[in-house]
Design an enzyme around this catalytic site. Structure first.
Site, PDB file in Angstrom:
ATOM      1  N   ARG A  91       0.824  -1.214   0.000  1.00  0.00           N
ATOM      2  CA  ARG A  91       0.000   0.000   0.000  1.00  0.00           C
ATOM      3  C   ARG A  91       0.852   1.256   0.000  1.00  0.00           C
ATOM      4  NH1 ARG A  91      -3.807  -1.339   4.994  1.00  0.00           N
ATOM      5  NH2 ARG A  91      -1.930  -2.456   5.600  1.00  0.00           N
ATOM      6  N   GLN A  92       2.134   1.130   0.332  1.00  0.00           N
ATOM      7  CA  GLN A  92       3.032   2.297   0.299  1.00  0.00           C
ATOM      8  C   GLN A  92       3.657   2.365  -1.091  1.00  0.00           C
ATOM      9  OE1 GLN A  92       5.595   2.943   3.699  1.00  0.00           O
ATOM     10  NE2 GLN A  92       4.448   1.457   4.912  1.00  0.00           N
ATOM     11  N   LYS A 186     -14.942   6.664   0.720  1.00  0.00           N
ATOM     12  CA  LYS A 186     -14.159   6.608   1.965  1.00  0.00           C
ATOM     13  C   LYS A 186     -13.179   7.774   2.041  1.00  0.00           C
ATOM     14  CE  LYS A 186     -10.665   3.551   2.625  1.00  0.00           C
ATOM     15  NZ  LYS A 186     -10.072   2.237   2.871  1.00  0.00           N
ATOM     16  N   ASP A 212     -13.565  -5.965   0.365  1.00  0.00           N
ATOM     17  CA  ASP A 212     -12.397  -5.089   0.189  1.00  0.00           C
ATOM     18  C   ASP A 212     -11.199  -5.980  -0.106  1.00  0.00           C
ATOM     19  OD1 ASP A 212     -10.970  -2.752   0.057  1.00  0.00           O
ATOM     20  OD2 ASP A 212     -11.410  -2.105   2.111  1.00  0.00           O
TER      21      ASP A 212
HETATM   22  C1  R5P Z   1      -7.019   0.595   1.389  1.00  0.00           C
HETATM   23  O1  R5P Z   1      -7.319   1.365   0.473  1.00  0.00           O
HETATM   24  C2  R5P Z   1      -7.434  -0.837   1.378  1.00  0.00           C
HETATM   25  O2  R5P Z   1      -8.158  -1.144   0.233  1.00  0.00           O
HETATM   26  C3  R5P Z   1      -8.261  -1.188   2.596  1.00  0.00           C
HETATM   27  O3  R5P Z   1      -9.493  -0.489   2.539  1.00  0.00           O
HETATM   28  C4  R5P Z   1      -7.558  -0.830   3.865  1.00  0.00           C
HETATM   29  O4  R5P Z   1      -6.274  -1.396   3.860  1.00  0.00           O
HETATM   30  C5  R5P Z   1      -8.315  -1.320   5.072  1.00  0.00           C
HETATM   31  O5  R5P Z   1      -7.628  -0.898   6.203  1.00  0.00           O
HETATM   32  P1  R5P Z   1      -8.354  -0.860   7.623  1.00  0.00           P
HETATM   33  O6  R5P Z   1      -8.938  -2.214   7.869  1.00  0.00           O
HETATM   34  O7  R5P Z   1      -7.228  -0.549   8.572  1.00  0.00           O
HETATM   35  O8  R5P Z   1      -9.371   0.212   7.583  1.00  0.00           O
END
Ligand code: R5P
Length: 284
Positions: A91-92, A186, A212
């Protein structure tokens, strides 16, 4: 001959992949020196081709993967295939502030130094595959997320908590065979604080599946479930490819009122109801 070599965090998936491919699993040893340094190795490895399967769920798991790649080369493997079921640091994928690293690129470069091929399951952004040399192959395992869902979902809605994950929700809906799809908006305020803006879809009395790619702290999902509860939803199921489920994520989601949490075995957790081994085997 090919042998499957498992990272310590991916032993169940590596065994499932070995069964799918009808190839042996290498004996692997995971040790640690008194100063904390790791020593992962493959005693008695003597094959031409190694498939190293290791989700990089922690910094130690990254290091262990590099050691296993190097160990099989040292033992004479001519071809090394690396399977990253879950790519940590994925994600980074940009320097989000001045002075920040592109961590996904840094780890991809390190993983690339001792491998001939890389496969990774549902990376957060497909573009991270280009950080590997050669470019990694993305493997889509999302269709299997419909498998554990009950057959009697009431007028189902398949939602993603943001626009980026709508394709996943559509894939799960298509695999389920019935239902509407939609997505929320979001806004992330911090690592654990997110704000979810609902769409206009009518969820009253309907069963909802929220999908997700990753559930990490569970903040995104629990906010989404809260919005649904306020709107009189029926049952809520949450699904994801990578069930990181860090810290108190399971409790957070349970308190939010989810019926069940389903994920795959890219990260081995209690929620890992679906195996990505068949999808990986098809690519190998
Ligand atoms: C980020 O854009 C990913 O798609 C997930 O939505 C994110 O990693 C979820 O993280 P968390 O469970 O900490 O909200």
């Amino acid at each position: 001959m090919t042998t499957i070599v498992s990272g310590s965090a991916s032993q169940t998936l590596a065994a499932a992949l070995a069964r799918e491919l009808e190839e042996p699993l290498a004996p692997v040893k995971y040790d640690r020196f008194p100063d904390g340094e790791l020593l992962a190795g493959v005693p008695d490895f003597d094959d031409d081709r190694a498939i190293v399967v290791a989700s990089t769920v922690s910094s130690d798991a990254h290091l262990e993967l590099l050691q296993l790649q190097d160990a099989v080369r040292e033992a004479g493997a001519e071809e090394v295939v690396t399977v990253l079921p879950y790519m940590g640091y994925g994600r980074q994928d940009a320097a989000f502030e001045a002075g920040h690293p592109v961590s996904a690129r840094a780890v991809a470069r390190a993983v690339s130094t001792s491998t001939d091929r890389v496969l990774t399951v549902n990376p957060h952004e497909k573009a991270v595959c280009e950080f590997f040399e050669p470019t990694a192959t993305p493997v889509d395992a999302a269709g299997r997320l419909a498998d554990p869902l009950p057959a009697d979902l009431e007028d189902p809605v398949f939602l993603s908590p943001d626009a980026g994950a709508i394709e996943l929700a559509e894939t799960v809906r298509d695999a389920y065979g019935d239902g509407e799809t939609d997505y929320f908006e979001k806004t992330r305020h911090s690592g654990t604080e997110v704000e979810i803006t609902p769409s206009d879809v009518d969820v009253a009395g309907r069963d909802v599946v929220v999908t997700d790619d990753i559930i990490a702290t569970g903040s995104t999902m629990s906010e989404a479930v809260g919005v649904l509860r306020d709107r009189g939803v029926g049952r809520v199921f949450v699904t994801c490819v990578h069930p990181l489920l860090a810290r108190n994520a399971v409790t957070k989601l349970s308190r939010a009122g989810v019926e069940a949490i389903y994920g795959t075995d890219t990260i081995e957790r209690g929620a890992s109801a679906v195996s990505v081994a068949p999808a990986l085997a098809a690519e190998l």
